[in-house]
Design a protein around this motif. Structure first.
Motif, PDB file in Angstrom:
ATOM      1  N   GLY A 123       4.302   2.207   1.898  1.00 58.62           N
ATOM      2  CA  GLY A 123       3.436   1.813   3.011  1.00 58.62           C
ATOM      3  C   GLY A 123       4.078   0.661   3.770  1.00 58.62           C
ATOM      4  O   GLY A 123       3.593  -0.465   3.732  1.00 58.62           O
ATOM      5  N   ASP A 161      -7.908   5.409  -2.909  1.00 50.37           N
ATOM      6  CA  ASP A 161      -7.681   6.711  -2.271  1.00 50.37           C
ATOM      7  C   ASP A 161      -8.278   7.846  -3.108  1.00 50.37           C
ATOM      8  O   ASP A 161      -8.814   8.821  -2.567  1.00 50.37           O
ATOM      9  N   TYR A 194       1.473  12.842  -0.612  1.00 52.32           N
ATOM     10  CA  TYR A 194       1.135  11.424  -0.737  1.00 52.32           C
ATOM     11  C   TYR A 194       2.431  10.635  -0.584  1.00 52.32           C
ATOM     12  O   TYR A 194       3.313  10.707  -1.439  1.00 52.32           O
ATOM     13  N   SER A 221       5.842   1.990  -5.179  1.00 53.42           N
ATOM     14  CA  SER A 221       5.253   1.229  -4.073  1.00 53.42           C
ATOM     15  C   SER A 221       6.096   0.016  -3.698  1.00 53.42           C
ATOM     16  O   SER A 221       6.868   0.052  -2.741  1.00 53.42           O
ATOM     17  N   GLY A 271       1.819   4.981   1.711  1.00 47.75           N
ATOM     18  CA  GLY A 271       1.994   5.388   3.102  1.00 47.75           C
ATOM     19  C   GLY A 271       0.953   6.383   3.592  1.00 47.75           C
ATOM     20  O   GLY A 271       0.922   6.704   4.780  1.00 47.75           O
ATOM     21  N   GLY A 272       0.117   6.877   2.707  1.00 46.60           N
ATOM     22  CA  GLY A 272      -0.979   7.728   3.123  1.00 46.60           C
ATOM     23  C   GLY A 272      -0.835   9.194   2.765  1.00 46.60           C
ATOM     24  O   GLY A 272       0.143   9.610   2.141  1.00 46.60           O
ATOM     25  N   TRP A 273      -1.857   9.950   3.184  1.00 48.24           N
ATOM     26  CA  TRP A 273      -2.038  11.364   2.838  1.00 48.24           C
ATOM     27  C   TRP A 273      -1.762  12.232   4.050  1.00 48.24           C
ATOM     28  O   TRP A 273      -2.356  12.035   5.113  1.00 48.24           O
ATOM     29  N   THR A 294      -3.890  10.380   6.997  1.00 48.15           N
ATOM     30  CA  THR A 294      -4.600   9.099   6.959  1.00 48.15           C
ATOM     31  C   THR A 294      -3.955   8.198   5.938  1.00 48.15           C
ATOM     32  O   THR A 294      -3.434   8.667   4.920  1.00 48.15           O
ATOM     33  N   GLU A 295      -3.960   6.903   6.234  1.00 41.71           N
ATOM     34  CA  GLU A 295      -3.638   5.935   5.179  1.00 41.71           C
ATOM     35  C   GLU A 295      -4.937   5.238   4.846  1.00 41.71           C
ATOM     36  O   GLU A 295      -5.839   5.151   5.694  1.00 41.71           O
ATOM     37  N   ILE A 341      -4.880   5.165  11.170  1.00 36.27           N
ATOM     38  CA  ILE A 341      -4.164   3.988  10.683  1.00 36.27           C
ATOM     39  C   ILE A 341      -4.727   2.714  11.300  1.00 36.27           C
ATOM     40  O   ILE A 341      -5.171   2.706  12.449  1.00 36.27           O
ATOM     41  N   THR A 387      -5.554   2.718   1.235  1.00 37.16           N
ATOM     42  CA  THR A 387      -4.914   1.578   0.536  1.00 37.16           C
ATOM     43  C   THR A 387      -3.894   2.109  -0.476  1.00 37.16           C
ATOM     44  O   THR A 387      -2.722   2.248  -0.165  1.00 37.16           O
ATOM     45  N   GLN A 402       0.826  -1.207   0.000  1.00 38.55           N
ATOM     46  CA  GLN A 402       0.000   0.000   0.000  1.00 38.55           C
ATOM     47  C   GLN A 402       0.863   1.260   0.000  1.00 38.55           C
ATOM     48  O   GLN A 402       2.070   1.211   0.220  1.00 38.55           O
TER      49      GLN A 402
END
Lengths: 347, 347
Positions: free
Chosen positions: A219, A203, A215, B330, A140-142, A195-196, A160, A198, A138
């Motif tokens: 992940g 997303d 971004y 990724s 690592g998120g926003w 937030t993460e 998370i 997927t 995945q």
């Protein structure tokens, strides 16, 4: 061997209810349950019919395991790591921070003893579970602000899932778990800083890029994320052998099919996100090292507290180290040459 | 929808002959055909029975496609790139030098248009084919002498399959294709200087380390190697729908299952090989670059000569470049941190 006589009772009409932990608009996740049901119908001349329901239609999305255990529904499509409050060992069957990647997790589950250990754990909840889909590594998120050093993680309000929340806590962050529908407003209002979820395809649908433009990759807390079809064990055990085989094989097919759909859809979604203003970043190496150390300490603590977690970690950890070493020789040495070579040639 | 009535003729007794291109002692390769047959039997209450034969028992291993086309056997388990003499485009469905890795190839086949293009190509040979197993990225093979520079490739008598032979020819080597059983004596006598086969598990069984101790990575000419269950189209089209579904799903299961068996078995086989004296080496970067350039020129020439090859390359190449870029973000950024981190921690 002779063919079994075609007894009428060998092909009974069976109907099951199968609830997903995901809403319909997350098409790859929800669609995986639909594809399993449709394959089972095709394999049984439509005599074993499984009706698929989205999150919340029968029970809330994060109570699917409980509903399967109780027999409220015969089956659910969900992620075992949402149930680590019952048993931390459930994490191993979805993903571990700095754990096996998707292909490696499949090997551990099928051949490294993972599924046997899983069978014992799930049986305590009257469940027979089958791996059924993976997102791949995945993102690592926003993040509303850049993470330039490990300092920027201090006090970070980060949405998370799984054991990774505890890793972030040890790093000084303030992890929280919020249901998918509530993430966007929380991020917009600043109730959370990051937030993460997927990867690019999902997303993008959830719109995070509009309120948190950084971004991050990779992940490292979800290098794979395996879903399961959890079946009520009594309902499963009562099925004719051919119907059991239909479930097993439909889940095995879905297992790689979900990954391949994401592999197809994520690249173009990432392009659209970047065009819409998302800023692609990589976590600082220093922060990743701190996370590695925090995770090792967390694993040691959990293994010390919980014999079942220890048995799982004692199986998983050496397997991970062995597969990482082999993948460095073969897959990774290829990828590290070919991926940049193609990018250079395309310029 | 209502369930179809359970007509007796909906579940006829069907028997097929299914020949592998591999001998029994290559247990993962041969075993994949056995697992497909066994799954189909379980799904059909043993009414659709597929008998599996090893290479040579009905026809020679490299004539499986011809035998399926002629209807001598209903199905075969083989690699399409052995038939590039008929049609160079067959290479795309096994592997391409510097091509998609295993997960990426699955995405192209299932969602990037690959299987549709394959269906058209196979239909010209009266065949309906299903991807059914992949080795993962292969090793670069066994060499009697070290490859220290591109100079050492000049005149090298190298046993190799697929389009990669033509790449090595353009680099000044003398490629040759020898059946598995004949490789060992040829290498021992020095008739050839080097050979590739698959990876540690199979290579160990073939004993190459005893006569050529330098074991090279990565297998840039086989970053994936997909097998197919090729069925005679008339025989397949005559099956009831549920039996067709059984073949489709059993092949989809086998597709990832073969990879996961190799992922499980290769690490320990590599350890044994190194303990027995195999010397692990990586191809020099300069030689890889020369191979990349030679491959690009070969692709351009083949696309210029053959419209079908051009159509395939025009689908495959941009897809490869797009997926390579996404995987760098990724999967690869995760692997490049986690694999060495685990090795450092294990020391």
């Amino acid at each position: 061997a002779l063919a079994a006589p075609a007894l009428a009772q060998a092909n009974p009409e069976v109907r099951w209810r199968f609830q997903s932990s995901f809403p319909r608009n997350l098409d790859v996740l929800f669609g995986t349950a639909e594809r399993i049901a449709s394959r089972v119908a095709a394999l049984t001349d439509n005599r074993f019919r499984i009706s698929v329901f989205p999150a919340g239609e029968i029970v809330p999305g994060l109570q699917v395991l409980d509903a399967v255990q109780a027999g409220t529904i015969e089956a659910g499509h969900t992620a075992s790591y949402w149930y680590i409050g019952k048993e931390p060992g459930f994490a191993f069957f979805t993903c571990m921070p700095f754990g096996l990647n998707t292909r490696q997790l499949t090997a551990w589950l099928r051949h490294g003893g993972g599924n046997q250990l899983g069978d014992q754990l799930f049986a305590d909840y009257s469940i027979q579970a089958f791996p059924a889909g993976d997102t791949g590594a995945q993102m690592g998120g926003w993040f509303r602000n850049e993470i330039r050093s490990q300092q920027d993680v201090q006090g970070l309000k980060f949405r998370i899932s799984g054991l990774a929340g505890q890793v972030f806590q040890r790093m000084g962050a303030a992890p929280t778990l919020i249901a998918p529908a509530d993430i966007y407003p929380a991020l917009e209002r600043g109730t959370i800083d990051a937030t993460e979820f997927t990867g690019p395809h999902d997303d993008e649908r959830l719109g995070f890029f509009r309120v948190a433009r950084f971004y991050y990759a990779p992940g490292w807390f979800e290098p794979a994320a395996r879903l399961h079809m959890m079946t009520n064990k009594r309902a499963y055990d009562a099925l004719p052998d051919a119907y059991k085989a239909a479930i097993q094989v439909a889940c095995a097919e879905a297992d790689s099919e979900m990954t391949s759909r994401y592999d197809h859809l994520n690249p173009i979604a990432l392009r659209r996100l970047v065009a819409a203003g998302a800023q692609l970043r990589f976590f600082p190496r220093e922060m990743m090292q701190a996370a590695w150390t925090a995770n090792e300490a967390l694993m040691a603590d959990l293994a010390g507290q919980n014999p079942r977690f220890r048995a799982l970690w004692d199986s998983y950890r050496p397997y991970r180290n062995e597969l990482f070493q082999w993948f460095r020789v073969s897959e990774n040495s290829y990828d590290n040459f070919a991926f940049p070579a193609a990018a250079a040639a395309a310029r």
